[in-house]
Design a protein around this motif. Sequence first.
Motif, PDB file in Angstrom:
ATOM      1  N   GLU A 151       0.830  -1.208   0.000  1.00 19.29           N
ATOM      2  CA  GLU A 151       0.000   0.000   0.000  1.00 19.29           C
ATOM      3  C   GLU A 151       0.864   1.259   0.000  1.00 19.29           C
ATOM      4  OE1 GLU A 151      -3.471  -2.272   2.489  1.00 19.29           O
ATOM      5  OE2 GLU A 151      -2.617  -0.457   3.388  1.00 19.29           O
ATOM      6  N   LEU A 152       1.937   1.225   0.807  1.00 22.64           N
ATOM      7  CA  LEU A 152       2.773   2.419   0.923  1.00 22.64           C
ATOM      8  C   LEU A 152       3.694   2.599  -0.280  1.00 22.64           C
ATOM      9  CD1 LEU A 152       3.669   2.288   4.729  1.00 22.64           C
ATOM     10  CD2 LEU A 152       1.956   3.717   3.592  1.00 22.64           C
ATOM     11  N   ALA A 153       3.890   1.533  -1.049  1.00 21.15           N
ATOM     12  CA  ALA A 153       4.718   1.654  -2.252  1.00 21.15           C
ATOM     13  C   ALA A 153       3.927   2.273  -3.402  1.00 21.15           C
ATOM     14  CB  ALA A 153       5.239   0.277  -2.665  1.00 21.15           C
ATOM     15  N   ASP A 154       2.609   2.279  -3.250  1.00 22.70           N
ATOM     16  CA  ASP A 154       1.747   2.849  -4.283  1.00 22.70           C
ATOM     17  C   ASP A 154       1.497   4.322  -3.942  1.00 22.70           C
ATOM     18  OD1 ASP A 154      -0.439   2.226  -6.449  1.00 22.70           O
ATOM     19  OD2 ASP A 154      -1.403   3.444  -4.901  1.00 22.70           O
ATOM     20  N   PRO A 155       1.668   5.224  -4.912  1.00 20.72           N
ATOM     21  CA  PRO A 155       1.551   6.652  -4.573  1.00 20.72           C
ATOM     22  C   PRO A 155       0.193   7.031  -3.982  1.00 20.72           C
ATOM     23  CG  PRO A 155       1.760   6.319  -6.972  1.00 20.72           C
ATOM     24  CD  PRO A 155       2.049   5.005  -6.312  1.00 20.72           C
ATOM     25  N   THR A 156      -0.874   6.419  -4.474  1.00 21.94           N
ATOM     26  CA  THR A 156      -2.196   6.735  -3.927  1.00 21.94           C
ATOM     27  C   THR A 156      -2.310   6.241  -2.485  1.00 21.94           C
ATOM     28  OG1 THR A 156      -3.000   6.321  -6.157  1.00 21.94           O
ATOM     29  CG2 THR A 156      -4.655   6.660  -4.473  1.00 21.94           C
ATOM     30  N   GLY A 157      -1.815   5.034  -2.243  1.00 21.92           N
ATOM     31  CA  GLY A 157      -1.848   4.476  -0.893  1.00 21.92           C
ATOM     32  C   GLY A 157      -1.032   5.318   0.075  1.00 21.92           C
ATOM     33  N   LEU A 158       0.129   5.768  -0.402  1.00 25.43           N
ATOM     34  CA  LEU A 158       0.995   6.590   0.435  1.00 25.43           C
ATOM     35  C   LEU A 158       0.311   7.924   0.760  1.00 25.43           C
ATOM     36  CD1 LEU A 158       3.729   7.082   1.791  1.00 25.43           C
ATOM     37  CD2 LEU A 158       4.643   7.793  -0.434  1.00 25.43           C
ATOM     38  N   ALA A 159      -0.342   8.512  -0.232  1.00 31.61           N
ATOM     39  CA  ALA A 159      -1.043   9.782  -0.005  1.00 31.61           C
ATOM     40  C   ALA A 159      -2.175   9.598   1.009  1.00 31.61           C
ATOM     41  CB  ALA A 159      -1.582  10.322  -1.330  1.00 31.61           C
ATOM     42  N   GLN A 160      -2.910   8.504   0.893  1.00 29.21           N
ATOM     43  CA  GLN A 160      -3.994   8.236   1.850  1.00 29.21           C
ATOM     44  C   GLN A 160      -3.446   8.106   3.260  1.00 29.21           C
ATOM     45  OE1 GLN A 160      -7.225   8.129   1.294  1.00 29.21           O
ATOM     46  NE2 GLN A 160      -7.428   7.879  -0.915  1.00 29.21           N
ATOM     47  N   VAL A 451       7.534  15.738   5.051  1.00 28.35           N
ATOM     48  CA  VAL A 451       7.712  14.434   5.675  1.00 28.35           C
ATOM     49  C   VAL A 451       9.065  13.892   5.253  1.00 28.35           C
ATOM     50  CG1 VAL A 451       6.825  12.070   5.693  1.00 28.35           C
ATOM     51  CG2 VAL A 451       5.239  14.002   5.749  1.00 28.35           C
ATOM     52  N   GLU A 452       9.728  13.207   6.176  1.00 29.52           N
ATOM     53  CA  GLU A 452      11.022  12.609   5.846  1.00 29.52           C
ATOM     54  C   GLU A 452      10.840  11.511   4.802  1.00 29.52           C
ATOM     55  OE1 GLU A 452      14.238  13.216   7.203  1.00 29.52           O
ATOM     56  OE2 GLU A 452      13.173  15.066   7.726  1.00 29.52           O
ATOM     57  N   GLY A 453      11.866  11.333   3.969  1.00 27.89           N
ATOM     58  CA  GLY A 453      11.820  10.245   2.991  1.00 27.89           C
ATOM     59  C   GLY A 453      11.763   8.913   3.703  1.00 27.89           C
ATOM     60  N   ALA A 454      10.901   8.036   3.237  1.00 25.37           N
ATOM     61  CA  ALA A 454      10.701   6.768   3.937  1.00 25.37           C
ATOM     62  C   ALA A 454      11.625   5.672   3.413  1.00 25.37           C
ATOM     63  CB  ALA A 454       9.253   6.330   3.806  1.00 25.37           C
ATOM     64  N   GLY A 455      12.124   5.835   2.182  1.00 22.80           N
ATOM     65  CA  GLY A 455      12.930   4.770   1.593  1.00 22.80           C
ATOM     66  C   GLY A 455      12.049   3.584   1.295  1.00 22.80           C
ATOM     67  N   PRO A 456      12.628   2.478   0.847  1.00 20.77           N
ATOM     68  CA  PRO A 456      11.812   1.302   0.579  1.00 20.77           C
ATOM     69  C   PRO A 456      11.123   0.863   1.866  1.00 20.77           C
ATOM     70  CG  PRO A 456      14.036   1.036  -0.305  1.00 20.77           C
ATOM     71  CD  PRO A 456      14.042   2.269   0.551  1.00 20.77           C
ATOM     72  N   ALA A 457       9.804   0.744   1.768  1.00 21.81           N
ATOM     73  CA  ALA A 457       9.017   0.528   2.992  1.00 21.81           C
ATOM     74  C   ALA A 457       8.933  -0.954   3.344  1.00 21.81           C
ATOM     75  CB  ALA A 457       7.616   1.106   2.807  1.00 21.81           C
TER      76      ALA A 457
ATOM     77  N   VAL B 242      14.842  -7.812 -13.198  1.00 20.50           N
ATOM     78  CA  VAL B 242      14.839  -6.374 -12.968  1.00 20.50           C
ATOM     79  C   VAL B 242      15.299  -6.130 -11.536  1.00 20.50           C
ATOM     80  CG1 VAL B 242      13.410  -4.301 -12.838  1.00 20.50           C
ATOM     81  CG2 VAL B 242      12.920  -6.063 -14.557  1.00 20.50           C
ATOM     82  N   THR B 243      16.286  -5.273 -11.371  1.00 15.71           N
ATOM     83  CA  THR B 243      16.706  -4.923 -10.016  1.00 15.71           C
ATOM     84  C   THR B 243      16.084  -3.576  -9.671  1.00 15.71           C
ATOM     85  OG1 THR B 243      18.783  -6.030 -10.472  1.00 15.71           O
ATOM     86  CG2 THR B 243      18.692  -4.670  -8.494  1.00 15.71           C
ATOM     87  N   ASP B 244      15.256  -3.581  -8.627  1.00 15.60           N
ATOM     88  CA  ASP B 244      14.534  -2.360  -8.270  1.00 15.60           C
ATOM     89  C   ASP B 244      14.247  -2.403  -6.776  1.00 15.60           C
ATOM     90  OD1 ASP B 244      12.786  -0.306  -7.818  1.00 15.60           O
ATOM     91  OD2 ASP B 244      11.346  -0.874  -9.369  1.00 15.60           O
ATOM     92  N   GLU B 245      14.964  -1.589  -6.033  1.00 18.65           N
ATOM     93  CA  GLU B 245      14.767  -1.665  -4.577  1.00 18.65           C
ATOM     94  C   GLU B 245      13.467  -0.988  -4.165  1.00 18.65           C
ATOM     95  OE1 GLU B 245      17.638   0.395  -2.255  1.00 18.65           O
ATOM     96  OE2 GLU B 245      16.964   2.335  -2.995  1.00 18.65           O
ATOM     97  N   GLY B 246      12.765  -0.397  -5.103  1.00 10.26           N
ATOM     98  CA  GLY B 246      11.521   0.286  -4.767  1.00 10.26           C
ATOM     99  C   GLY B 246      10.289  -0.617  -4.779  1.00 10.26           C
TER     100      GLY B 246
END
Lengths: 460, 424
Positions: A151-160, A451-457, B242-246
């Motif tokens: 959910e948090l990796a998706d921009p809409t989910g993150l915005a919510q 907000v601080e950058g969260a990095g890969p969640a 595909v390498t993608d840490e995101g």
Amino acid sequence: MSGRRVRRRPEVGPPLPWEFPEASTRTLPNGLRLLLVDLPGQHVLSLRLALAAPPSQEERGTEGSTLMMARCLDEGTASRDATELAELVERHGIALGAGAGERGIHLGVEVTGRHLSPALDLLLECLTEPAFPEREVARLVRHRLTDITHELADPTGLAQHEFRQAYFDPDGRSHLPLGGVAATVRELTPDVLRARHASLSPQDGVLVLAGDLSGVVDPEGLLVRTLGSWRPRSSPTAQEPSPSRRAPDAARLVVVPRPGAEQTELLLGRPGPDRRTPHGWGTYQALAMLFGGAPHARLDRVLREERGYTYGMRLGFRPRRRGGQCMVGGAVRADATLPALQETLRILAVPGEDLTAREVREAADFVAMTAPGRYLTADTVADELVSLLDDGLQPSVVTRTLQELRGLTVEQAAGAWDEVRDGPGWTVVVVGDPEATRGVAASDLGPVESVEGAGPARQP
Amino acid sequence: MPLDLPVAARTLPNGLRVVVSEDHAVPSVSMSLWVDVGSRHEQAGRTGLAHLFEHLMFQGSELVAEGEHMASLMAHGGRANATTSFDRTAYVQSVPRNCLDLALWLEADRQGHLLPALTQENLDNQRDVVVEEKRQRYDTVPYGTALLLLGELLFPAGHPYAHPTIGSMADLAAAGLEDAHAFYRAHYGPRTSILTLVGDLTADEGFGLAERYFGHLEDATTARPPTTAALPPLQTPARTVVTDEGVPSERIYLAARLPAVTDEEFLACALALDALATLSISRVHESLVRGSEVASGASATALGLRDGTSIGLIVVDVTEGTDPAEVEQQLAELLRDFAVTGPREVELEASRADSERSWLEALAGYDERAELLSRAALLFGDAGQVNDHLDRVLAVTGDQVRGAAGRYLVPEAMATLVYRWEEG
């Protein structure tokens, strides 16, 4: 080559008569309110069950336990393990869903008429003797944690997510998602879920069965003998959700970095009505259409059709038991972030008196006249009824709302919009590449929080 | 269980195929117009045009002003939408019965007389909207590149299904007004179209209305391309990492070439995929999701296509902390085993029951029923296919499923796409 071209635009006649399907209603001895709706031709039946279990009553630190409890109901019972249950469900072609809302849990079943009886037996078994096996609970907890990262990796989910954080009072349950956050989901054990399950009761629950009932022998008797026989061990207590509270500093801009994003996600929200609003709930459905329901609605007419900033910007109203939110959202071209947001705020700042009679009439007609098509299938009828009844309203609300829409005036729509517009201001969440959102952060649109950058969640 | 939805079909003198299904449950009608043009009909260097037209068709036509199509329908309680895929472009409108004449008139005007309104300005604006659509749906979401990469793995360059429907933005930028006009003339006409009406009208009323509003259209479309030969299953495994840490989870896609949707073996493949990874009791769910828990989720799809070759897909999310290579290996073992032993009876029974419910659900509303009727007419040449489909599903035997899995769904014949956090 046959026929001549009709160049003259055909006239549209008056709408044909139609009524929302009639439900037969009764209250079963165990307190369940039962609604049966016969819809000839709808061969897949839709069953809905809503039970009070407000997440606002979850113990602190176990937020998400209500949803998890609902999801684990079919993961093992006193008589069957998870695989046996899955086999039973799928051999009968049953689609079983479980969710949670502000007021409690809802279970949904889609099933053909000839498999209704085993589906009801199964539902009863899941409700009355769930085992919450250690292994299955642990697995679903892990899946839920994975879902949260998705959910948090998706921009809409993150915005919510960021909206909820900024908008709701940190001490209230609404500050956290219904499904909880990683820290609380990790705490969910079989015992927590059992305790949550113990609060379930048929008392004041809502049970709806809609579809073609001609092939089902005595559907009401079937429901009475199954779900009607459910007697919980403990006596129920009144369960009302605590009202959600807006944070005192909610009116601000929140800028969330998403490095490399080609689009910026905008999400705006401010207080809105619930279904009991004196302006009429239908009025707000028409306003949603007028502002953000079509390419020619006020937002997309400019942002999409004129400027090409976006694939679409939507406006809608989210009713709660008391009050609600007016929500606006969409993704815009990264390099147009600031002008898109300014334009959005400008369009939303329109006073009610500037709404035109024509756009109000067309929006109201759209909502009213799409009703027959909207309520054709069993699932849509069942969904509407269960959400009304669960919200303490009656089925007649559908018809009354449609009647009100036919008479809606531009003055009424203006008054309803002004109430939103004059209320507490927008909470604005902007998720995008720091380069694209820099202009927003530096603008004078309101107090800005970065907000601080969260990095890969990921899960730690 | 035989279905008996009323289905009447007729071809107008100008070549337009018309399908009507009468149903008076509510006073509304859904209308689906399928045009036999999708991304597979596009030329190299001009990809994305089929989908761009889906947008341009809402920008006005000879007698209809820009934006008026949608606005005037909605003002009368109508809705309109469109979708594009590899094989076709579909326009769907749902209207109250009293608004049906208007909807047909609007549809006929854009299907037959779009070009007077197709200006450079419209083209430029909708191209911008499509660029944003691509960013929203493909570029900014996790795994958004999967479809593109899988197409490249499964199909040789230049194959009609090798490029995705959204097309190349460079191609779209290079397309001029004349290209757009030529595309419309070549592909939009009564001979390439199917009009389906479902709802509150009789078959005769439907045919009469179709004749009244569409009867005058003249056809100037070019011949549809000949069918592409079916591709055999991949001979050597193809693979992209595909390498993608995101991405939120490491993920494995296994993709297979399947027979065309009209081929008898397609349904057997679809049932095999159910038993492998769709159902809750499927092999992948039982062994990898509930059993060893090396996967946190799994699904499978059989995407039925018309032009020789369809696509089968298995998607597995890898549990954090597990090596994707290990999951790949376990998946391969499951596939090999399934190809030898075939489905268990309970898997077949579940797959059939699920097919029945989901098909009936799909037919429950007028919109999707109209879509399925148009699809049946275009892909199978017979709108009545909607009534036989379930019988065909029920007739598939376990041996047929095993045989199809052995031919199409063994690891050696599958393309693998893996999203990893780090190079492995």
